[in-house]
Design a protein around this motif. Structure first.
Motif, PDB file in Angstrom:
ATOM      1  N   THR A  45     -10.906  22.354  20.254  1.00 58.61           N
ATOM      2  CA  THR A  45     -10.134  23.446  20.843  1.00 58.61           C
ATOM      3  C   THR A  45     -11.126  24.432  21.436  1.00 58.61           C
ATOM      4  N   GLY A  46     -10.985  24.694  22.715  1.00 59.04           N
ATOM      5  CA  GLY A  46     -11.895  25.588  23.414  1.00 59.04           C
ATOM      6  C   GLY A  46     -11.591  27.045  23.119  1.00 59.04           C
ATOM      7  N   PRO A  47     -12.440  27.960  23.595  1.00 57.69           N
ATOM      8  CA  PRO A  47     -12.263  29.381  23.352  1.00 57.69           C
ATOM      9  C   PRO A  47     -10.974  29.925  23.969  1.00 57.69           C
ATOM     10  N   ASP A  48     -10.430  29.212  24.948  1.00 53.98           N
ATOM     11  CA  ASP A  48      -9.188  29.636  25.592  1.00 53.98           C
ATOM     12  C   ASP A  48      -7.945  29.119  24.868  1.00 53.98           C
ATOM     13  N   GLY A  49      -8.153  28.382  23.768  1.00 56.21           N
ATOM     14  CA  GLY A  49      -7.041  27.842  22.990  1.00 56.21           C
ATOM     15  C   GLY A  49      -6.561  26.484  23.452  1.00 56.21           C
ATOM     16  N   ARG A  50      -7.090  25.995  24.563  1.00 56.63           N
ATOM     17  CA  ARG A  50      -6.704  24.674  25.070  1.00 56.63           C
ATOM     18  C   ARG A  50      -7.411  23.581  24.278  1.00 56.63           C
ATOM     19  N   THR A  51      -6.749  22.440  24.154  1.00 51.09           N
ATOM     20  CA  THR A  51      -7.351  21.289  23.498  1.00 51.09           C
ATOM     21  C   THR A  51      -8.026  20.426  24.558  1.00 51.09           C
ATOM     22  N   TRP A  52      -9.267  20.052  24.287  1.00 47.66           N
ATOM     23  CA  TRP A  52     -10.049  19.230  25.204  1.00 47.66           C
ATOM     24  C   TRP A  52     -10.402  17.925  24.497  1.00 47.66           C
TER      25      TRP A  52
END
Length: 46
Positions: A18-25
């Motif tokens: 989970t990136g700092p923007d809350g998106r899952t990568w």
């Protein structure tokens, strides 16, 4: 989903973070995940 580091198509079984923007990568391998974690801003641009 596409690996933001190398551009490879990644399925459900790929490395995930989970990136700092809350998106899952998702990533094709641990090396790509590691590169993203070191500099997420570089790879998470639209």
């Amino acid at each position: 989903m596409r690996d933001p580091v190398c551009g490879m198509e990644v399925g459900e079984g790929g490395e995930e973070v989970t990136g700092p923007d809350g998106r899952t990568w998702r990533f094709c391998c641990a090396a790509c995940r590691w590169a993203f974690e070191r500099d997420p801003a570089r790879f998470s641009r639209p």
